[in-house]
Structures are given as C-alpha cells and as structure tokens.
Design a protein around this motif. Structure first.
Motif, short mmCIF file in Angstrom:
data_model
loop_
_atom_site.label_atom_id
_atom_site.label_comp_id
_atom_site.label_asym_id
_atom_site.label_seq_id
_atom_site.Cartn_x
_atom_site.Cartn_y
_atom_site.Cartn_z
N HIS A 112 0.85 -1.19 0.00
CA HIS A 112 0.00 0.00 0.00
C HIS A 112 0.88 1.24 0.00
CE1 HIS A 112 -3.55 -2.40 0.80
NE2 HIS A 112 -3.03 -2.87 1.92
N SER A 113 0.33 2.36 -0.43
CA SER A 113 1.06 3.63 -0.42
C SER A 113 1.20 4.19 0.99
CB SER A 113 0.35 4.66 -1.30
OG SER A 113 -0.96 4.93 -0.79
N PHE A 114 0.37 3.71 1.90
CA PHE A 114 0.34 4.30 3.24
C PHE A 114 0.96 3.39 4.30
CE2 PHE A 114 -3.69 2.35 2.01
CZ PHE A 114 -3.84 1.35 2.96
N THR A 115 1.63 2.31 3.89
CA THR A 115 2.27 1.42 4.86
C THR A 115 3.78 1.43 4.68
OG1 THR A 115 1.97 -0.48 3.36
CG2 THR A 115 0.28 -0.12 5.05
N ASP A 116 4.49 1.12 5.76
CA ASP A 116 5.94 1.04 5.71
C ASP A 116 6.39 -0.16 4.88
OD1 ASP A 116 6.27 3.27 7.29
OD2 ASP A 116 6.64 2.15 9.14
N LEU A 117 7.65 -0.11 4.46
CA LEU A 117 8.27 -1.29 3.86
C LEU A 117 8.48 -2.35 4.93
CD1 LEU A 117 10.92 0.56 1.68
CD2 LEU A 117 8.93 -0.65 0.83
N LYS A 118 8.21 -3.59 4.58
CA LYS A 118 8.31 -4.70 5.53
C LYS A 118 8.98 -5.89 4.86
CE LYS A 118 3.98 -3.33 7.83
NZ LYS A 118 2.59 -3.75 8.16
N PRO A 119 9.47 -6.85 5.68
CA PRO A 119 10.06 -8.07 5.10
C PRO A 119 9.05 -8.76 4.18
CG PRO A 119 10.55 -7.94 7.44
CD PRO A 119 9.57 -6.84 7.16
N TYR A 120 9.53 -9.18 3.02
CA TYR A 120 8.65 -9.72 1.99
C TYR A 120 9.36 -10.86 1.27
CZ TYR A 120 5.84 -9.72 -2.36
OH TYR A 120 5.06 -10.06 -3.44
N GLN A 121 8.69 -11.98 1.12
CA GLN A 121 9.23 -13.13 0.40
C GLN A 121 8.46 -13.31 -0.89
OE1 GLN A 121 10.43 -16.77 2.55
NE2 GLN A 121 9.03 -17.89 1.20
N PHE A 122 9.17 -13.57 -1.99
CA PHE A 122 8.54 -13.73 -3.29
C PHE A 122 9.41 -14.64 -4.14
CE2 PHE A 122 11.28 -10.06 -3.19
CZ PHE A 122 11.96 -10.07 -4.40
N GLU A 123 8.97 -14.88 -5.36
CA GLU A 123 9.71 -15.78 -6.25
C GLU A 123 10.24 -15.02 -7.46
OE1 GLU A 123 7.08 -19.03 -7.23
OE2 GLU A 123 7.89 -20.23 -5.58
N ARG A 124 11.45 -15.37 -7.85
CA ARG A 124 12.02 -14.90 -9.10
C ARG A 124 12.29 -16.11 -9.99
NH1 ARG A 124 13.46 -9.53 -8.86
NH2 ARG A 124 14.29 -8.68 -6.90
N GLN A 125 12.28 -15.87 -11.29
CA GLN A 125 12.65 -16.94 -12.20
C GLN A 125 14.15 -17.17 -12.16
OE1 GLN A 125 11.11 -16.58 -16.16
NE2 GLN A 125 9.04 -17.09 -15.53
N GLU A 126 14.55 -18.40 -12.36
CA GLU A 126 15.98 -18.71 -12.48
C GLU A 126 16.51 -18.12 -13.78
OE1 GLU A 126 17.03 -22.75 -11.80
OE2 GLU A 126 15.49 -23.04 -10.27
#
Length: 368
Positions: A11-25
C-alpha cells in the motif's frame, strides 16, 4: 524458481516490511546476481508512496544495485560467475525502435517503453514468445537478496570503485552525467547546479571533473556550507542580489530539485544559446517566461536517466577520476527511517543499503 527475500509494501500508506517472493531462475541469456548493496533513490520514495500515480503493488523498490554474479545462463558471454556487476533503472527494452537501435534505450519508443527494474508492468517487445519473461505483472527491485537480469542490461563495476560507492552511480550518477555529456560540458564552462542532494552533489563532482567551474544553488545555509567543503561556489536561491550579479553568466545549468519548482530566476542566469536541463522532477513544471527565452535564444530541456553505454561510461569515468557519491551505509531494517530523513533533507548525501543485513532479519517474511 528462486525464493527471494527483501523489503516491500502493498500500500502507499504502509511502511516497507520483510517480503518473500519468487524470481525466475536465469534463462539462457540472463545472469543471477547476489545483491550486495542497493542505493536509496528519492524516486524509490515517490514510487512507494504512489506520488506519480502509477505504482503497481506489491512494490519492492531499488534500482541502484551492485552484486556478484552467482549463476549464468547457457548462452551468456558478457559476464561470468564471480564478476562484480551493477543493475540500474532498466532491465530490458524493445530493442527494435530507433532509440534502442541507436543505443538510447532510456528513450525506448515502444508502447510500454523500457522495462523498469521495479514497478512494472512495462512489458517490452523483445520478450520470447511474446510472454512476460519475468513471469508476473510487476517487476521487483534491489531491496532484495537476489535479482535475475538479461546480460545486456548488466554493467561491469570497475575494480577502482568500492561496490557500495558504485551503487548510486547507477542512477544518480548517470542521470547527471548524461545531460552534462549531451550538452557537451567542457573545461572552462560555467555550470550551475540547482539542489545539492543525492543528484546535485554528483552533478557538481562530475562537472568539476570535466573541467567546468561549478556553482551550487541551494535553499539552506547548511547545504551552502557543504558545497564549500567540497570546493564549490555556493549561492542561496533566495539571495536576489547574488542572482542579479550572475545574470547571463552560465553555459549550462542542471536542476536536480526533486519536486515542482520555479526555474525562471535561473533562466535569467543563462548565457545566450545556453540550456537549463531539469532532471530531478517529473512533475508538471511552473510556466516559464518565454520572453526571457526568446530574447537570448535560451533553452529549457529535460533528460531521463541515461543509456546503458552512458551508465558504463560514468562508472568508468568515476573510477578514472577517483570520484563517487558521499554515502551512508544502513541496514535494510533502517529503511523506513531513512525515507523520512531523505524527505526532510537530512541525509548527506546518499543512503546505501547493505543487503547482508537481510540475514539478520528477525521478523517473518510475509508473502502479501
């Protein structure tokens, strides 16, 4: 797929937080890079807060990336495992339009423009089978432990540059180098730089290294003192007497102010046929006095980051001349406080995130 960890927001109104996601190899023409450092650019803040009204969430910022290659695709020949490399604002472009074919990918004229390092979707026409090779609607940037990038959009970091110092050069450096080069700034030129933050202090250093005489214009006495510490002349923007004395004296001026501002007082400082270029703000600027332009054939222009070739050039130029941004290294856990200080103008002059600090993260990495 690669499991990546970083900091992002939904969101535009929330702080940056730890985030896990996937990237392609890494594909056949891609390299997988372990991120070591990532610069904090004011545009990261604009984007996170959706101040340009185009942010795609979730958003993982960061386009001043320095890291080490840990895997290469089968057909990669420009980089090898172990190389120290950089990634700037772009990770692809259409490769077919006139600017792209002419080595100016930053002015790509395809319908979606170039593919941004973060905050897609800017899907380029160069993709295999017409599909999004990055596998999702929006790209994620360098506030993370790993990135996968096409080899053509990966830069080489010269050995003479410390990796943490090199990071901001990938945006702040090339954004100011490109217009200085385009308008052929040379030894003996009088160059004015508006603003003395992350972009402004790099602009001043680069212009000086090109042999120009540099004058910095700033709103605060503190920045005036900083300019003097670097050996630059300094003028307060609201000092009308000082501005009047400088009328018709500059060969080139560069505005690095990151918000809407009035450039009319500085147009008056340009020589005949000289140019003021705006690089710090993408907002609609206040109207200019066309009479002042017409009577002396002055020019108002703008410039957008720089090409891949220019980015490599400025990295090499900084290494050759022993210059770089003044930085303060922070852990990723301090990013939200850093944003507040950037907005207040309290940073001198560029924050760089040590991405090794991700390993110290104690909170859970959410998947949003």
């Amino acid at each position: 797929m690669i499991t990546a960890k970083g900091y992002g927001t939904k969101h535009s109104f929330t702080d940056l937080k730890p985030y896990q996601f996937e990237r392609q190899e890494a594909g056949a023409h891609e390299v997988e890079i372990e991120v070591l450092y990532c610069g904090v650019c004011h545009s990261d803040i604009h984007q996170v807060k959706n101040e340009w009204s185009n942010t795609v969430y979730p958003c993982v910022p960061g386009h001043e990336i320095v890291g080490r290659v840990r895997k290469v695709g089968a057909h990669v020949n420009k980089h090898a495992v172990g190389d120290l490399v950089g990634v700037g604002c772009m990770i692809d472009s259409c490769r077919q339009c006139e600017p792209c074919c002419g080595g100016e990918e930053n002015y790509c004229e395809s319908p979606n423009s170039w593919l941004a390092t973060y905050n897609g979707p800017m899907v380029p026409a160069s993709q295999a089978d017409g599909e999004n090779i990055y596998g999702r609607d929006n790209t994620f940037g360098g506030y993370s432990d790993v990135v996968t990038v096409n080899e053509d959009f990966v830069l080489k970091i010269p050995a003479a540059l410390k990796p943490e110092v090199a990071a901001p050069i990938l945006c702040a450096g090339v954004t100011t180098y490109s217009p200085l080069k385009h308008w052929k700034v040379k030894a003996g030129d009088q160059v004015g730089v508006l603003g003395f933050g992350g972009l402004g202090h790099m602009a001043a250093k680069l212009a000086k290294a090109m042999g120009a005489e540099v004058t910095v214009f700033t709103r605060t006495k503190e920045k005036l003192d900083e300019a003097a510490r670097f050996g630059f002349k300094g003028v307060l923007e609201d000092d009308n007497d000082a501005l009047e004395k400088l009328a018709m004296s500059f060969d080139f001026m560069l505005s690095t102010v990151p918000e809407k501002h009035d450039i009319n007082p500085f147009i008056e400082l340009l020589k005949r046929d000289a140019t003021i270029c705006v690089v710090g703000a993408l907002d609609t600027m206040k109207g200019v006095d066309n009479q002042e332009l017409a009577f002396h054939r002055k020019n108002v222009s703008a410039s957008l980051i720089g090409s891949l070739a220019e980015t490599q050039e400025v990295l090499d130029f900084c290494a050759e001349h022993g210059i770089g941004p003044d930085i303060e290294i922070i852990p990723i856990q301090g990013i939200n406080d850093a944003y507040k200080k950037v907005i207040k103008g309290d940073v001198r002059f560029r924050y760089v995130i040590d991405m090794a600090s991700l390993k110290d993260e104690k909170d859970d990495f959410a998947t949003f």
